[in-house]
Motif scaffolding. Structure first.
Motif, PDB file in Angstrom:
ATOM      1  N   LYS A  55       0.834  -1.207   0.000  1.00  0.00           N
ATOM      2  CA  LYS A  55       0.000   0.000   0.000  1.00  0.00           C
ATOM      3  C   LYS A  55       0.866   1.253   0.000  1.00  0.00           C
ATOM      4  N   GLU A  56       2.099   1.130   0.505  1.00  0.00           N
ATOM      5  CA  GLU A  56       3.010   2.270   0.508  1.00  0.00           C
ATOM      6  C   GLU A  56       3.475   2.668  -0.887  1.00  0.00           C
ATOM      7  N   ASN A  57       3.218   1.807  -1.879  1.00  0.00           N
ATOM      8  CA  ASN A  57       3.544   2.236  -3.238  1.00  0.00           C
ATOM      9  C   ASN A  57       2.680   3.418  -3.641  1.00  0.00           C
ATOM     10  N   LYS A  58       1.430   3.412  -3.177  1.00  0.00           N
ATOM     11  CA  LYS A  58       0.537   4.542  -3.439  1.00  0.00           C
ATOM     12  C   LYS A  58       0.827   5.710  -2.510  1.00  0.00           C
ATOM     13  N   THR A  59       0.971   5.403  -1.225  1.00  0.00           N
ATOM     14  CA  THR A  59       1.085   6.483  -0.246  1.00  0.00           C
ATOM     15  C   THR A  59       2.473   7.107  -0.211  1.00  0.00           C
ATOM     16  N   TRP A  60       3.472   6.392  -0.744  1.00  0.00           N
ATOM     17  CA  TRP A  60       4.832   6.938  -0.749  1.00  0.00           C
ATOM     18  C   TRP A  60       5.466   6.956  -2.140  1.00  0.00           C
ATOM     19  N   GLN A  69       4.164   9.146  -4.893  1.00  0.00           N
ATOM     20  CA  GLN A  69       3.971  10.557  -4.559  1.00  0.00           C
ATOM     21  C   GLN A  69       5.195  11.390  -4.935  1.00  0.00           C
ATOM     22  N   THR A  70       4.975  12.663  -5.185  1.00  0.00           N
ATOM     23  CA  THR A  70       6.048  13.524  -5.695  1.00  0.00           C
ATOM     24  C   THR A  70       7.185  13.687  -4.695  1.00  0.00           C
ATOM     25  N   ILE A  71       6.880  13.748  -3.396  1.00  0.00           N
ATOM     26  CA  ILE A  71       7.929  13.969  -2.397  1.00  0.00           C
ATOM     27  C   ILE A  71       8.940  12.832  -2.374  1.00  0.00           C
ATOM     28  N   THR A  88      12.295  14.424  20.004  1.00  0.00           N
ATOM     29  CA  THR A  88      11.256  13.505  19.542  1.00  0.00           C
ATOM     30  C   THR A  88      11.033  13.711  18.053  1.00  0.00           C
ATOM     31  N   LEU A  89      11.037  12.623  17.322  1.00  0.00           N
ATOM     32  CA  LEU A  89      10.811  12.724  15.888  1.00  0.00           C
ATOM     33  C   LEU A  89       9.317  12.823  15.592  1.00  0.00           C
ATOM     34  N   SER A  90       8.988  13.623  14.603  1.00  0.00           N
ATOM     35  CA  SER A  90       7.606  13.772  14.158  1.00  0.00           C
ATOM     36  C   SER A  90       7.564  13.664  12.643  1.00  0.00           C
ATOM     37  N   PRO A  91       6.446  13.168  12.080  1.00  0.00           N
ATOM     38  CA  PRO A  91       6.306  13.157  10.619  1.00  0.00           C
ATOM     39  C   PRO A  91       6.336  14.579  10.076  1.00  0.00           C
ATOM     40  N   LEU A  92       6.883  14.718   8.881  1.00  0.00           N
ATOM     41  CA  LEU A  92       7.009  16.042   8.273  1.00  0.00           C
ATOM     42  C   LEU A  92       5.650  16.615   7.884  1.00  0.00           C
ATOM     43  N   GLY A  93       4.691  15.755   7.541  1.00  0.00           N
ATOM     44  CA  GLY A  93       3.375  16.227   7.133  1.00  0.00           C
ATOM     45  C   GLY A  93       2.328  15.165   7.351  1.00  0.00           C
ATOM     46  N   LEU A  94       1.162  15.377   6.772  1.00  0.00           N
ATOM     47  CA  LEU A  94       0.021  14.497   7.019  1.00  0.00           C
ATOM     48  C   LEU A  94      -0.387  13.663   5.818  1.00  0.00           C
ATOM     49  N   LYS A  95       0.035  14.050   4.601  1.00  0.00           N
ATOM     50  CA  LYS A  95      -0.469  13.373   3.409  1.00  0.00           C
ATOM     51  C   LYS A  95       0.536  13.487   2.271  1.00  0.00           C
ATOM     52  N   SER A  96       0.148  12.956   1.116  1.00  0.00           N
ATOM     53  CA  SER A  96       0.947  13.052  -0.119  1.00  0.00           C
ATOM     54  C   SER A  96       2.378  12.574   0.063  1.00  0.00           C
ATOM     55  N   GLY A  97       2.578  11.573   0.933  1.00  0.00           N
ATOM     56  CA  GLY A  97       3.905  11.029   1.180  1.00  0.00           C
ATOM     57  C   GLY A  97       4.641  11.697   2.310  1.00  0.00           C
ATOM     58  N   ARG A 112       4.984  -1.788   9.386  1.00  0.00           N
ATOM     59  CA  ARG A 112       5.428  -3.087   8.897  1.00  0.00           C
ATOM     60  C   ARG A 112       6.826  -3.044   8.284  1.00  0.00           C
ATOM     61  N   HIS A 113       7.503  -1.906   8.426  1.00  0.00           N
ATOM     62  CA  HIS A 113       8.853  -1.748   7.860  1.00  0.00           C
ATOM     63  C   HIS A 113       8.868  -2.089   6.371  1.00  0.00           C
ATOM     64  N   ASN A 114       7.912  -1.553   5.659  1.00  0.00           N
ATOM     65  CA  ASN A 114       7.824  -1.797   4.218  1.00  0.00           C
ATOM     66  C   ASN A 114       8.695  -0.851   3.405  1.00  0.00           C
ATOM     67  N   LEU A 115       9.162   0.233   4.017  1.00  0.00           N
ATOM     68  CA  LEU A 115       9.946   1.234   3.300  1.00  0.00           C
ATOM     69  C   LEU A 115      11.399   1.232   3.764  1.00  0.00           C
ATOM     70  N   ARG A 116      12.311   1.540   2.869  1.00  0.00           N
ATOM     71  CA  ARG A 116      13.707   1.725   3.222  1.00  0.00           C
ATOM     72  C   ARG A 116      13.861   2.996   4.059  1.00  0.00           C
ATOM     73  N   ARG A 117      14.860   3.039   4.876  1.00  0.00           N
ATOM     74  CA  ARG A 117      15.095   4.206   5.744  1.00  0.00           C
ATOM     75  C   ARG A 117      16.089   5.169   5.096  1.00  0.00           C
ATOM     76  N   ASP A 118      15.803   5.603   3.882  1.00  0.00           N
ATOM     77  CA  ASP A 118      16.720   6.464   3.142  1.00  0.00           C
ATOM     78  C   ASP A 118      16.614   7.914   3.616  1.00  0.00           C
ATOM     79  N   PRO A 119      17.748   8.636   3.637  1.00  0.00           N
ATOM     80  CA  PRO A 119      17.748  10.033   4.063  1.00  0.00           C
ATOM     81  C   PRO A 119      17.629  11.001   2.880  1.00  0.00           C
TER      82      PRO A 119
END
Length: 755
Positions: free
Chosen positions: A472-477, A480-482, A588-597, A649-656
């Motif tokens: 599902k992260e293929n769509k959500t990440w 996406q353009t980001i 504390t780490l926080s997500p950069l945003g809420l949507k579009s990746g 689920r650790h479906n994404l790589r932890r790339d910087p």
């Protein structure tokens, strides 16, 4: 009178029947094999066995593989698994082994291979008539043997070749049994029963078309052949069908079939709009069916179709690889896929044989170290044996997109030593496998990613990860353009991440020029990604003795009707060594945003620029140093992020990544330079030239809004000055402007000088 007329009619009918029988018996019987192998080709191969090293070596490996499988017995389990599971992988192995066993029967004249092939096919013929749809309800077109029709089509493309090879080994009753219980219902299932799979412009449909066409050719079934070539006529069908992802729309009476899939996705250059990863996948059915058609229906002149697009596409695909042979990950793409894949072995062999024996293809074939066990592979092996090979040289090149070559394209700049490679994307969307990343790029040094494209979010054929399917992260990440190295407005993806909108538009090439001795340039515009905003990206590869390695210069201009936040991310690999600015860290780490990746990015560090300056970040990767230098203004921000937020689920790589942000801007330009410099030896522990040679980047004012100007100033005070005309890309146009109150003149869309 009537009796005479009756006698005359009987005589005419007799003559007509005699004529029909004469034609029937005088027609040459259909010979087998006649798809990939031919009678003549088999005889030629047999004569030369033992004298053609690459072919002989491949034959030895294939024989060992098939012999091992024959010894293990026959395995035709009831289907139940997704990709990566036992039944999926077993049936996949069967299609490969059956095709190879058929080849071995023809080449070695050993009946055990024909017997094995027949016995396995009988098991499938027993199972198929009562086989329900696959139990996994995950595909828009469920298969029977596999979870999706796509893999069912894969099976039939390969197995039809096996059937062709043992056709004459079987008697008429045996053939009738297989065709009645397996092959005809199988072909009807893929086409008649699944028009949403069969009647598309997509790599899935290409496999489906070719599967039906190949078995049609073996059985000499003209109805199936026509269905494959021109699509399935859909009766009582007056509604639209979409796949589960909304990635396509099937419409009644839309053009379909093999020819439609040659016409639409391929540009005249041979670029396939879905991207090189899926072009590689589709090349097997495209090329194998073309070979079969050339053998059985030479009147179609398939390799001449659309000005030889199939042969051209092989050359294009090889050019869409980096120095190591890995395909550039444009759109949905698994990294690491390369021209060493079995599909490219086939494509290179077939293109060599039917494309005037281009000796540079032998260079690729030698690296692949494997050939097809047919006349095309024999020809390649002979060419290598006779030392006809010349290097396959990959230079800077542009490929157009769209069936007529007018829907943007892909620009590739390569340094003179081929060690640095830039890929800029300004193409059409790319059908259902497209991503929302207009004007994105990736950058390589010695085959290693310096600035990387994420590719797809999928673990192909790994059962534990969603059955090997798309996550599902293929769509959500990933889509996406980001997720890409390109500009984002107000944290929204291009076209708002909507397939229908994105599919309507493509970017426009502005410049592609490699004629300058020091400077190569690719430039393109995008006017539809955001409403009332125009984007223009220009990328230059500068090779000058003042720099140890080539410089990548990135100019991203935006012009909007209102003020917006603009982000420009750069995804890298490696360890940060130094920055010339301080930054804030967070407990504390926080997500950069809420949507579009943005919800998948952790914000690790942040700095707000307090005045105009050249911000620099240096990192180390694969024993080389890289520095990103960017021209920033007051209130611009630099964010350090890392993928992985909202990913339980650790479906994404932890790339910087680094993200350069311009908040509340209307018209502005990102000016960034990426420099390769120095080395680090972990054995001697010596670092050389670990600091950037760039002192400053300056924005240069012109007296005309139609021009952009900038300077790169080195630490030894060399100045490199650039001007770009953003409204006229004609090579013959003369320009005359004032730059910092000094007049300059030149011809063409850009200016460069060093002093």
């Amino acid at each position: 009178m009537k009796t005479g007329l009756h006698t005359l009619l009987k005589h005419k009918i007799y003559l007509l029947l005699l004529w029909v029988l004469q034609i029937y018996f005088s027609s040459p019987a259909q010979e087998h094999p006649n798809l990939i192998l031919t009678k003549t080709g088999v005889k030629n191969i047999r004569k030369q066995l033992g004298s053609i090293p690459m072919f002989d070596n491949t034959l030895v490996k294939v024989k060992a593989e098939v012999d091992k499988e024959i010894q293990s017995g026959i395995h035709v389990p009831i289907p139940k698994d997704m990709a990566g599971g036992y039944t999926h992988d077993r049936h996949k192995k069967n299609w490969i082994i059956l095709q190879k066993a058929g080849l071995l029967y023809q080449l070695l004249e050993d009946e055990k291979y024909a017997m094995y092939t027949h016995n396995v096919l009988k098991e499938y013929a027993k199972m198929y008539p009562s086989l329900p749809l696959h139990p996994k309800k995950r595909s828009y077109a469920r298969g029977k043997i596999f979870w999706q029709c796509l893999n069912d089509a894969n099976w039939l493309v390969y197995v039809s070749q096996a059937y062709d090879c043992i056709y004459d080994y079987l008697d008429k009753d045996q053939r009738n049994y297989l065709e009645k219980n397996l092959f005809v219902p199988y072909a009807n299932f893929l086409s008649k029963e699944n028009p949403q799979f069969f009647n598309r412009i997509h790599n899935h449909s290409t496999w489906g078309n070719v599967a039906v066409g190949m078995i049609g050719l073996v059985m000499n079934n003209q109805e199936l052949i026509n269905r494959a070539l021109y699509g399935m006529k859909i009766e009582n069908f007056d509604h639209e069908l979409k796949d589960n992802d909304g990635g396509f729309i099937l419409k009644k009476d839309e053009k379909a079939g093999f020819f439609a899939n040659l016409d639409s996705p391929f540009s005249p250059d041979g670029y396939y709009t879905e991207g090189p990863y899926y072009q590689r996948y589709a090349m097997y059915p495209f090329m194998i069916f073309a070979q079969a058609l050339q053998n059985k229906k030479p009147e179609l002149k398939i390799f001449e179709y659309k000005d030889g697009v199939l042969i051209n596409s092989v050359n294009t695909l090889l050019n869409l690889t980096n120095i190591n042979g890995d395909f550039f990950p444009i759109n949905d793409a698994q990294k690491g896929m390369s021209y060493y894949s079995k599909e490219l072995v086939s494509a290179v062999n077939i293109a060599y044989y039917y494309g005037n024996n281009s000796p540079s293809l032998l260079d690729i074939a030698q690296k692949q170290n494997s050939v097809r066990l047919d006349q095309t592979g024999l020809s390649v092996s002979q060419g290598i044996k006779e030392n006809k090979r010349i290097p396959f040289s990959k230079n800077s090149i542009e490929f157009t997109d769209g069936s007529n070559g007018n829907e943007g394209g892909i620009g590739i700049l390569r340094s003179k030593d081929k060690q640095h490679e830039l890929v800029m994307k300004y193409s059409a969307h790319g059908l259902s496998h497209g991503h929302y990343d207009k004007l994105s790029f990736s950058y390589y040094h010695k085959g290693n990613e310096v600035m990387q494209d994420y590719g797809l979010a999928r673990f192909v054929n790994i059962e534990q990860k969603n059955g090997g399917g798309y996550l599902k992260e293929n769509k959500t990440w990933a889509k996406q353009t980001i997720a890409h190295n390109t500009i984002i407005q107000d944290e929204n993806s291009h076209f708002n991440g909507e397939y229908e909108k994105g599919s309507l538009h493509h970017s426009e090439k502005y410049i592609f020029d490699t004629s300058h001795p020091k400077l190569q340039i690719v430039s393109a515009k995008e006017s539809n990604a955001y409403q009332n905003t125009r984007l223009h990206r220009t990328m230059l590869l500068l090779e000058d003795l003042g720099f140890q390695k080539p410089l990548l210069i990135d100019i991203m201009q935006f012009v909007s009707n209102g003020a917006h936040q603009f982000d420009l991310p750069y995804y890298y690999h490696g360890q940060i060594i130094d920055t010339n600015f301080d930054f804030e860290t967070f407990d504390t780490l926080s997500p950069l945003g809420l949507k579009s990746g943005y919800q998948h990015l952790w914000l690790e560090n942040k700095t707000v620029i307090d005045d105009t300056k050249t911000a620099q970040i240096t990192w180390l990767h694969n024993d080389a140093f890289y520095t990103l230098s960017t021209f920033t203004k007051a209130k611009n921000e630099i964010l350090f992020t890392r993928i992985g937020a909202n990913d339980p689920r650790h479906n994404l790589r932890r790339d910087p990544s680094f993200i350069i942000r311009k908040p509340q801007s209307k018209n502005d330009t990102f000016i960034t330079v990426i420099e390769t410099h120095g080395t680090y030896n972990p054995v001697t522990e010596i670092a050389k030239n670990s600091s950037s040679s760039i002192k400053e980047i300056k924005e240069v004012k012109t007296d005309n809004e139609n021009y952009l100007g900038w300077k790169i100033i080195t630490k030894d005070d060399n100045e490199h000055t650039f001007v770009l005309c953003v409204t006229n890309n004609q090579k013959e146009t003369q320009h005359s402007i004032y730059l910092n109150n000094s007049p300059i003149q030149w011809i063409g869309p850009y200016y460069y000088s060093k002093n």
